[in-house]
Scaffold this motif. Sequence first.
Motif, PDB file in Angstrom:
ATOM      1  N   THR A  51       0.830  -1.209   0.000  1.00  0.00           N
ATOM      2  CA  THR A  51       0.000   0.000   0.000  1.00  0.00           C
ATOM      3  C   THR A  51       0.862   1.256   0.000  1.00  0.00           C
ATOM      4  O   THR A  51       0.636   2.187  -0.777  1.00  0.00           O
ATOM      5  CB  THR A  51      -0.944  -0.011   1.221  1.00  0.00           C
ATOM      6  N   SER A  52       1.870   1.269   0.867  1.00  0.00           N
ATOM      7  CA  SER A  52       2.773   2.405   0.943  1.00  0.00           C
ATOM      8  C   SER A  52       3.542   2.589  -0.368  1.00  0.00           C
ATOM      9  O   SER A  52       3.705   3.716  -0.854  1.00  0.00           O
ATOM     10  CB  SER A  52       3.751   2.191   2.099  1.00  0.00           C
ATOM     11  N   SER A  53       4.002   1.493  -0.940  1.00  0.00           N
ATOM     12  CA  SER A  53       4.760   1.565  -2.202  1.00  0.00           C
ATOM     13  C   SER A  53       3.914   2.141  -3.329  1.00  0.00           C
ATOM     14  O   SER A  53       4.370   3.005  -4.084  1.00  0.00           O
ATOM     15  CB  SER A  53       5.256   0.174  -2.611  1.00  0.00           C
ATOM     16  N   VAL A  54       2.689   1.665  -3.440  1.00  0.00           N
ATOM     17  CA  VAL A  54       1.804   2.160  -4.502  1.00  0.00           C
ATOM     18  C   VAL A  54       1.529   3.645  -4.307  1.00  0.00           C
ATOM     19  O   VAL A  54       1.580   4.428  -5.269  1.00  0.00           O
ATOM     20  CB  VAL A  54       0.494   1.337  -4.546  1.00  0.00           C
ATOM     21  N   ALA A  55       1.265   4.052  -3.072  1.00  0.00           N
ATOM     22  CA  ALA A  55       1.013   5.474  -2.802  1.00  0.00           C
ATOM     23  C   ALA A  55       2.235   6.326  -3.152  1.00  0.00           C
ATOM     24  O   ALA A  55       2.115   7.393  -3.776  1.00  0.00           O
ATOM     25  CB  ALA A  55       0.640   5.668  -1.331  1.00  0.00           C
ATOM     26  N   ARG A  56       3.408   5.868  -2.805  1.00  0.00           N
ATOM     27  CA  ARG A  56       4.634   6.611  -3.111  1.00  0.00           C
ATOM     28  C   ARG A  56       4.877   6.690  -4.612  1.00  0.00           C
ATOM     29  O   ARG A  56       5.285   7.726  -5.128  1.00  0.00           O
ATOM     30  CB  ARG A  56       5.832   5.981  -2.400  1.00  0.00           C
ATOM     31  N   MET A  57       4.631   5.568  -5.308  1.00  0.00           N
ATOM     32  CA  MET A  57       4.828   5.578  -6.758  1.00  0.00           C
ATOM     33  C   MET A  57       3.850   6.540  -7.432  1.00  0.00           C
ATOM     34  O   MET A  57       4.236   7.277  -8.345  1.00  0.00           O
ATOM     35  CB  MET A  57       4.674   4.166  -7.332  1.00  0.00           C
ATOM     36  N   LEU A  58       2.601   6.541  -6.986  1.00  0.00           N
ATOM     37  CA  LEU A  58       1.621   7.473  -7.555  1.00  0.00           C
ATOM     38  C   LEU A  58       2.036   8.926  -7.325  1.00  0.00           C
ATOM     39  O   LEU A  58       1.919   9.766  -8.217  1.00  0.00           O
ATOM     40  CB  LEU A  58       0.231   7.209  -6.966  1.00  0.00           C
ATOM     41  N   PHE A  59       2.530   9.211  -6.129  1.00  0.00           N
ATOM     42  CA  PHE A  59       3.007  10.565  -5.843  1.00  0.00           C
ATOM     43  C   PHE A  59       4.186  10.939  -6.742  1.00  0.00           C
ATOM     44  O   PHE A  59       4.235  12.040  -7.298  1.00  0.00           O
ATOM     45  CB  PHE A  59       3.410  10.691  -4.369  1.00  0.00           C
ATOM     46  N   LEU A  60       5.131  10.026  -6.888  1.00  0.00           N
ATOM     47  CA  LEU A  60       6.310  10.302  -7.727  1.00  0.00           C
ATOM     48  C   LEU A  60       5.921  10.508  -9.184  1.00  0.00           C
ATOM     49  O   LEU A  60       6.440  11.403  -9.852  1.00  0.00           O
ATOM     50  CB  LEU A  60       7.330   9.167  -7.597  1.00  0.00           C
ATOM     51  N   ILE A  61       5.006   9.698  -9.664  1.00  0.00           N
ATOM     52  CA  ILE A  61       4.537   9.851 -11.050  1.00  0.00           C
ATOM     53  C   ILE A  61       3.819  11.189 -11.227  1.00  0.00           C
ATOM     54  O   ILE A  61       4.037  11.883 -12.219  1.00  0.00           O
ATOM     55  CB  ILE A  61       3.637   8.666 -11.447  1.00  0.00           C
ATOM     56  N   ALA A  62       3.008  11.551 -10.245  1.00  0.00           N
ATOM     57  CA  ALA A  62       2.273  12.824 -10.328  1.00  0.00           C
ATOM     58  C   ALA A  62       3.204  14.028 -10.238  1.00  0.00           C
ATOM     59  O   ALA A  62       2.948  15.061 -10.871  1.00  0.00           O
ATOM     60  CB  ALA A  62       1.225  12.889  -9.218  1.00  0.00           C
ATOM     61  N   SER A  63       4.294  13.907  -9.474  1.00  0.00           N
ATOM     62  CA  SER A  63       5.181  15.055  -9.302  1.00  0.00           C
ATOM     63  C   SER A  63       6.196  15.200 -10.435  1.00  0.00           C
ATOM     64  O   SER A  63       6.787  16.269 -10.598  1.00  0.00           O
ATOM     65  CB  SER A  63       5.917  14.963  -7.970  1.00  0.00           C
ATOM     66  N   TYR A  64       6.384  14.171 -11.230  1.00  0.00           N
ATOM     67  CA  TYR A  64       7.407  14.200 -12.277  1.00  0.00           C
ATOM     68  C   TYR A  64       7.184  15.329 -13.291  1.00  0.00           C
ATOM     69  O   TYR A  64       8.139  16.040 -13.621  1.00  0.00           O
ATOM     70  CB  TYR A  64       7.496  12.841 -12.979  1.00  0.00           C
ATOM     71  N   PRO A  65       5.961  15.549 -13.791  1.00  0.00           N
ATOM     72  CA  PRO A  65       5.768  16.672 -14.729  1.00  0.00           C
ATOM     73  C   PRO A  65       6.105  18.030 -14.114  1.00  0.00           C
ATOM     74  O   PRO A  65       6.614  18.912 -14.811  1.00  0.00           O
ATOM     75  CB  PRO A  65       4.282  16.598 -15.090  1.00  0.00           C
TER      76      PRO A  65
END
Length: 131
Positions: A75-89
Amino acid sequence: YFLYAEEVDLCYKINNLGYQIHHVGEAKVIHFGGQSTKQRDSSFSNTLMRESVFSFLRRTRGAVYAHLYRLALLTSSVARMLFLIASYPLLTLAGHQARKRDAIRALQKWFRIAKWSVGLQQWTWRLGVDQ
């Protein structure tokens, strides 16, 4: 434990024998962190650290508790990955090249941990740490 969590296990065993664990705040220790895993890629240490904690929890708290730990990490990994993907742009727009590289490395790390969480890091089985 191949690496990691052995201190937790030692303190757990000492406590179970009726002894107390004390913290000495004035003590100074020089830790040359990462010396054991320096030659390996980051997935080794990132995954093995979680695997060792999982093994400790399974031995001391039972399989259900240990698998809840795995679920929490997923759960934590998925949340972190979503945040990283969202912040990349946003990093791209701001022109932060170094931070973009850091974000990609972090994304890879959390992807590996998520992969381990669902049992897809088979190299840990070959080491005999997931038995």
